[in-house]
Design an enzyme around this catalytic site. Structure first.
Site, short mmCIF file in Angstrom:
data_model
loop_
_atom_site.label_atom_id
_atom_site.label_comp_id
_atom_site.label_asym_id
_atom_site.label_seq_id
_atom_site.Cartn_x
_atom_site.Cartn_y
_atom_site.Cartn_z
N GLU A 154 17.28 -1.41 2.74
CA GLU A 154 16.74 -0.78 3.94
C GLU A 154 17.81 0.06 4.62
O GLU A 154 18.98 -0.29 4.64
CB GLU A 154 16.23 -1.86 4.91
CG GLU A 154 15.05 -2.61 4.33
CD GLU A 154 14.59 -3.76 5.21
OE1 GLU A 154 13.51 -4.29 4.94
OE2 GLU A 154 15.31 -4.13 6.15
N CYS B 119 12.42 0.21 -2.26
CA CYS B 119 11.97 -1.13 -2.67
C CYS B 119 12.77 -1.64 -3.87
O CYS B 119 13.34 -0.84 -4.63
CB CYS B 119 10.50 -1.09 -3.07
SG CYS B 119 9.36 -0.57 -1.78
N GLU C 208 11.59 -2.93 -6.64
CA GLU C 208 10.98 -2.53 -7.91
C GLU C 208 11.43 -1.13 -8.30
O GLU C 208 11.73 -0.85 -9.46
CB GLU C 208 9.45 -2.56 -7.80
CG GLU C 208 8.87 -3.93 -7.48
CD GLU C 208 8.71 -4.17 -5.99
OE1 GLU C 208 9.57 -3.72 -5.18
OE2 GLU C 208 7.72 -4.82 -5.61
ZN LIG Z 1 7.54 -0.75 -3.23
#
Ligand SMILES: [Zn+2]
Length: 146
Positions: free
Chosen positions: A53, A62, A64
């Site tokens: 973040e 993210c 992934e």
């Molecule tokens: Zn994501």
């Protein structure tokens, strides 16, 4: 219809453990919602990622996608499976589903809690039905030329 890539129990377990370890690296000062991902490619390599973040929230990535971009940047273009570990075994967000679909429309997705217990396993197509990817784009381009 597509079917998910079959995994052995050993592969499944290794991916979840790698995703748990990646989750420990998450940088999440704002949401305090760490995510770990471990991606298996066709060559048998595993690439991990965590969510990162940024104070300017739009720059956040993210877990992934971190794993996916690491794999692609190392020359991998064929994804077979991903394990995602969160506190509540959450599924990848829509953006990540689209990124994963680009390189692994038939890949298996494993969702696990932070204790490593698998809560769900299925195909990416289950999470992104009628997905749009390179194949559809090429079909559309051909159709436009006729
Ligand atoms: Zn994501």
């Amino acid at each position: 219809m597509t079917t998910a890539t079959p995994l052995s129990d050993e592969q499944r377990r290794a991916l979840v453990i790698a995703a748990q370890a990646a989750r420990a690296q998450a940088y999440v000062p704002y949401s305090e919602y760490p995510v770990g991902a471990a991606l298996l490619t066709a060559s048998g390599q595993v690439f991990t990622g965590c969510n990162i973040e940024i104070a300017s929230f739009g720059a956040t990535c993210c877990g992934e996608r971190t794993a996916a971009f690491k794999a692609v940047s190392e020359g991998e273009r064929d994804f077979r499976a991903v394990a995602v570990v969160t506190s509540n075994a959450a599924a990848p967000c829509g953006i990540c589903r689209q990124v994963l679909y680009e390189f692994g429309p038939d890949m298996t997705v494993i969702l696990a809690g932070d204790d490593g217990a698998i809560a769900w396993e299925g195909s990416l197509a289950d999470l992104l039905p009628l997905g749009f990817g390179p194949k559809k784009l090429a079909e559309g381009q051909r159709a436009a030329q006729t």
